[in-house]
Design a protein around this motif. Structure first.
Motif, PDB file in Angstrom:
ATOM      1  N   UNK C  99       3.299   6.440   4.770  1.00  0.00           N
ATOM      2  CA  UNK C  99       2.040   5.880   4.255  1.00  0.00           C
ATOM      3  C   UNK C  99       0.939   5.856   5.303  1.00  0.00           C
ATOM      4  N   UNK C 100       1.310   5.634   6.539  1.00  0.00           N
ATOM      5  CA  UNK C 100       0.312   5.527   7.615  1.00  0.00           C
ATOM      6  C   UNK C 100       0.864   6.156   8.882  1.00  0.00           C
ATOM      7  N   UNK C 107       3.450  -1.957  16.483  1.00  0.00           N
ATOM      8  CA  UNK C 107       4.782  -2.573  16.509  1.00  0.00           C
ATOM      9  C   UNK C 107       5.424  -2.402  15.139  1.00  0.00           C
ATOM     10  N   UNK C 108       6.591  -1.811  15.138  1.00  0.00           N
ATOM     11  CA  UNK C 108       7.291  -1.552  13.876  1.00  0.00           C
ATOM     12  C   UNK C 108       8.485  -2.480  13.700  1.00  0.00           C
ATOM     13  N   UNK C 109       8.647  -2.916  12.453  1.00  0.00           N
ATOM     14  CA  UNK C 109       9.886  -3.600  12.076  1.00  0.00           C
ATOM     15  C   UNK C 109      10.299  -3.022  10.731  1.00  0.00           C
ATOM     16  N   UNK C 110      11.429  -3.447  10.223  1.00  0.00           N
ATOM     17  CA  UNK C 110      11.928  -2.831   8.996  1.00  0.00           C
ATOM     18  C   UNK C 110      12.588  -3.865   8.100  1.00  0.00           C
ATOM     19  N   UNK C 132      14.287   1.174   2.167  1.00  0.00           N
ATOM     20  CA  UNK C 132      13.872   0.646   3.464  1.00  0.00           C
ATOM     21  C   UNK C 132      12.379   0.845   3.642  1.00  0.00           C
ATOM     22  N   UNK C 133      11.735  -0.192   4.144  1.00  0.00           N
ATOM     23  CA  UNK C 133      10.302  -0.103   4.435  1.00  0.00           C
ATOM     24  C   UNK C 133      10.079  -0.399   5.917  1.00  0.00           C
ATOM     25  N   UNK C 134       9.302   0.457   6.563  1.00  0.00           N
ATOM     26  CA  UNK C 134       8.853   0.188   7.929  1.00  0.00           C
ATOM     27  C   UNK C 134       7.493  -0.461   7.871  1.00  0.00           C
ATOM     28  N   UNK C 135       7.332  -1.539   8.590  1.00  0.00           N
ATOM     29  CA  UNK C 135       6.084  -2.316   8.550  1.00  0.00           C
ATOM     30  C   UNK C 135       5.478  -2.379   9.945  1.00  0.00           C
ATOM     31  N   UNK C 136       4.162  -2.334  10.001  1.00  0.00           N
ATOM     32  CA  UNK C 136       3.528  -2.472  11.325  1.00  0.00           C
ATOM     33  C   UNK C 136       3.146  -3.933  11.586  1.00  0.00           C
ATOM     34  N   UNK C 140       1.468  -3.818   7.111  1.00  0.00           N
ATOM     35  CA  UNK C 140       1.261  -2.634   6.278  1.00  0.00           C
ATOM     36  C   UNK C 140       2.548  -1.825   6.265  1.00  0.00           C
ATOM     37  N   UNK C 141       2.863  -1.273   5.113  1.00  0.00           N
ATOM     38  CA  UNK C 141       4.034  -0.401   5.029  1.00  0.00           C
ATOM     39  C   UNK C 141       3.645   0.974   5.577  1.00  0.00           C
ATOM     40  N   UNK C 142       4.274   1.409   6.647  1.00  0.00           N
ATOM     41  CA  UNK C 142       3.931   2.703   7.248  1.00  0.00           C
ATOM     42  C   UNK C 142       4.839   3.809   6.712  1.00  0.00           C
TER      43      UNK C 142
END
Lengths: 347, 347, 347
Positions: C99-100, C107-110, C132-136, C140-142
């Motif tokens: 998405x981004x 900084x990423x988390x999941x 699974x979603x990676x979030x910054x 925001x979902x990246x």
């Protein structure tokens, strides 16, 4: 396979053409840290922002520059797909000059001008001379050098171009060297730099055994060579050579030897000129690289406290130091590299 | 060889002298990324700028600090050319204290004060005690520790110095520990940190098997040891030891074991004290490093939500966990490291 | 061992639950440089801040984004301790969308939502589907993707959950893909990018042999897998498998193949969709990885000058290109990876 790059063959080069190499590259503290992980690099000017600042190099908020050889490898790497993918041999370097230090945030790209062509008498190969320039994001030339390689012909029937062998300076004079703006070694801290020996302490003809050795591993040279985006198959693909070995990128040996030369030449801080260089024998994983140097010349410069020193840097895979060639005039089998460069050193 | 550093011998040290070590070093995101590539490091405070911010550590635009052990290795590496180039053995550590976290952009240098000297009865070696301080670009002390090594004499005839054995604290008390300014674990996110176990959940005497193992390779330990600019030959030169092995830098084992200890001690976030440590047996490439810990002590601190925990961290090359010494009182052959440290943990 | 993570077993998952994975991670130029050292990555958009700027991606003072697969590996790595520590097999991927772009400083988390459960008829294992979603750092979902794995039951007597198999799109349409804000390929520099081939030059069904090969080493895949904080034992511990081999993380093969695909697909700059993927056979150290691609589909997009291309990327350990499965419908033994993805390319 129409879409993949098979590389240029000898008949694909035209005298005077300028090849704009692909894949520009931005460097950061990451490349700097990796350089220190890959080589035992300890020259203080590249290790410490504060040291670089103390010798006049760091303006604004920039940190220390990246190692001069990192700049060289990045520029060299860009040229490989266009110059040496079908090269049989890397024959020499000349007129190498570092014009500007490179800093984290700089983006480098490269261009090469074909300055010489000479088909070999066998009709199957030819020699190509290129002058390569590394350019930053402002199109300033940060580095240039001449390199010549022997390249295969793709079509043995292709007509030979008119022979043109460029006139090259066998050795740069100190006047040819670019001095980094602001460089001032007049308040140089020898203790922090690691050795007390100043420019005046070195005599022409003096030889220095750098004592230390590093045994090299496959993973390391591949990490380095990829970092420089050098795409030559022989460094990565163990099926590319009949004996299953991977040939170590010659630049990896240069950087290893230069880093080892800290021990005895800690104050030869910046490389500013490359007079010539020979990759005398191939280097393979498992080799323990050692190095020795010889002082070839010395000169004063216009920068405060800064002297120039011309050094031979020899990398070996063993044997006694200070032995270079046999009675037949050929490099001894243990000699890996014979490099001739100018460095800047505190007076 | 007059210009190369042969290192100091026992008779070259004077009680009270302060050695200013060479080659300051600026760290960046590059060192931080490499630390995570070299070790399975997962402590959230060093992995995430946001997590570091959430526990009060990040001021201004700084990111998370670098791993405490990265600071230790950099400072240690600086001392090697002056302290341990001719060392026969690394005998011990004491009174290690981390005073300030280090951040990308910091430049570290090191100084060591000779605080003890004792010639051995064989007349060929002696023990040197130094208190080493790591200093940042503002000359703040970020880290200090005492280390003692057995060093060869260069000249066996050199006169023995007056024996002086320093008095050292066998164990730091919690009051001796520096608490990072602003540290606040009162709103600590245990889920993001990776484990629910808080300071109150650990009992003195409790033992934890960290379960995971990492098989180490030559390329990795050399990358790490070079990154810390540690110059000891035995780590790099496969011809330096009669059996052709390269000795892995003891600090590599410390970092590997500490990273493995995440599994069971994920919330022991920051190392702030080093009481002692023994590199019990050498570690070579191919070894699968495992780790276990024992809770030695616990203490409250003045920082909000922050407890101190004293841990024994043992690295092994195999065998059953929780076995340390044989009936003869000597370390078992599979024990690589026995470290005694203080860490900070959420209450 | 009560404090160490034994991982979840099949019976520990509940349909609809959201697992917040631990250890957020901030990236910098260090991760970017390491990506280039670990893989022969040359896509210009990720190599050069200037190139990224020229295609509309860099706002403010940010540099180029990190490789899309670096984002994927970081997010994937976070999920391992909760999803695949007790996995018997990684069965598939679907509905993967970027998405981004992620930038130095992010900084990423999941998080993973359990969207499907099905116990196998043997009663000993089951299949778990997660989105699974990676979030910054701004939540925001990246990146998001669906993955399903076969997981062991901890207690064979545990009751089977109600079977729920999620409906997944077999292939994303071009309309499903997120186009990075600002992306504009209308003034794209094909020369700097490295190849002249544009979207219009590729035909559905066309196959490309990427020609180059890289022989992989233990040290490299472990550096990579640690960098992504993937904790699966089998990648690191040579005692974990009966034959003493370490299994190379499947994502290492994905990144290696994607980087090799530069030669022939240099302009397939950004990965924006993942339709599916199979790790067809295990990859071990010493393997020479090669790659070929097949154009599966093409579509126009709303971004200026930007086309979408759907590609099959196959990594092999040798053999002839373009061979995928045997007469039995099973992957040939030399096939390591069969990946189906969407990329963005200049028209």
């Amino acid at each position: 396979m129409a879409k993949t790059n098979r590389g240029r063959f000898f008949e694909d080069y035209r005298l005077g053409e300028v090849i704009r190499h692909a894949v520009p590259r931005t460097v950061s503290g990451g490349e700097r840290a990796l350089y220190h992980a890959l080589y035992p690099a300890r020259h203080a000017l590249y290790s410490s922002d504060e040291f670089a600042r103390s010798v006049g190099l760091v303006a604004d908020k920039k940190g220390a520059p990246l190692d001069d050889l990192a700049a060289f490898h990045i520029v060299f790497g860009k040229t490989v797909p266009d110059i040496s993918l079908n090269a049989v041999a890397n024959l020499g370097y000349a007129e190498g000059r570092w014009h500007l230090p490179i800093y984290a945030g700089d983006t480098l790209r490269a261009e090469s001008e074909v300055i010489g062509l000479k088909q070999n008498s066998n009709g199957k190969t030819g020699v190509v001379w290129v002058r390569t320039r590394g350019l930053n994001q402002r199109d300033d030339c940060v580095l240039e050098y001449v390199r010549w390689v022997m390249v295969r012909k793709g079509n043995p029937e292709a007509e030979a171009p008119e022979t043109h062998v460029p006139e090259l300076q066998p050795v740069l004079t100190a006047d040819d060297l670019a001095l980094p703006a602001g460089l001032d070694f007049s308040t140089y801290d020898f203790e922090l730099a690691g050795e007390p020996h100043r420019w005046g302490d070195y005599a022409i003809g003096e030889q220095i055994d750098h004592v230390d050795g590093v045994t090299v591993e496959e993973a390391e040279h591949m990490l380095a060579t990829r970092l420089w985006q050098n795409t030559a198959k022989v460094h990565f693909d163990s099926t590319a050579r009949p004996d299953g070995t991977r040939l170590i990128y010659g630049g990896h040996v240069i950087s290893m030897a230069r880093a080892l030369s800290f021990n005895g030449l800690a104050n030869a801080q910046m490389i500013v000129g490359l007079n010539g260089g020979a990759h005398a024998n191939p280097c393979l994983s498992g080799t323990t690289i050692r190095a020795w140097s010889e002082v070839l010349d010395k000169a004063e410069t216009a920068a405060p406290g800064v002297g120039a020193i011309r050094l031979r840097l020899v990398a070996t895979s063993g044997g006694a130091p200070f032995q270079l060639k046999g009675e037949d005039g050929k490099y001894l089998p243990e000699v890996l590299l014979d490099l001739d460069y100018w460095a800047l050193m505190p007076l």
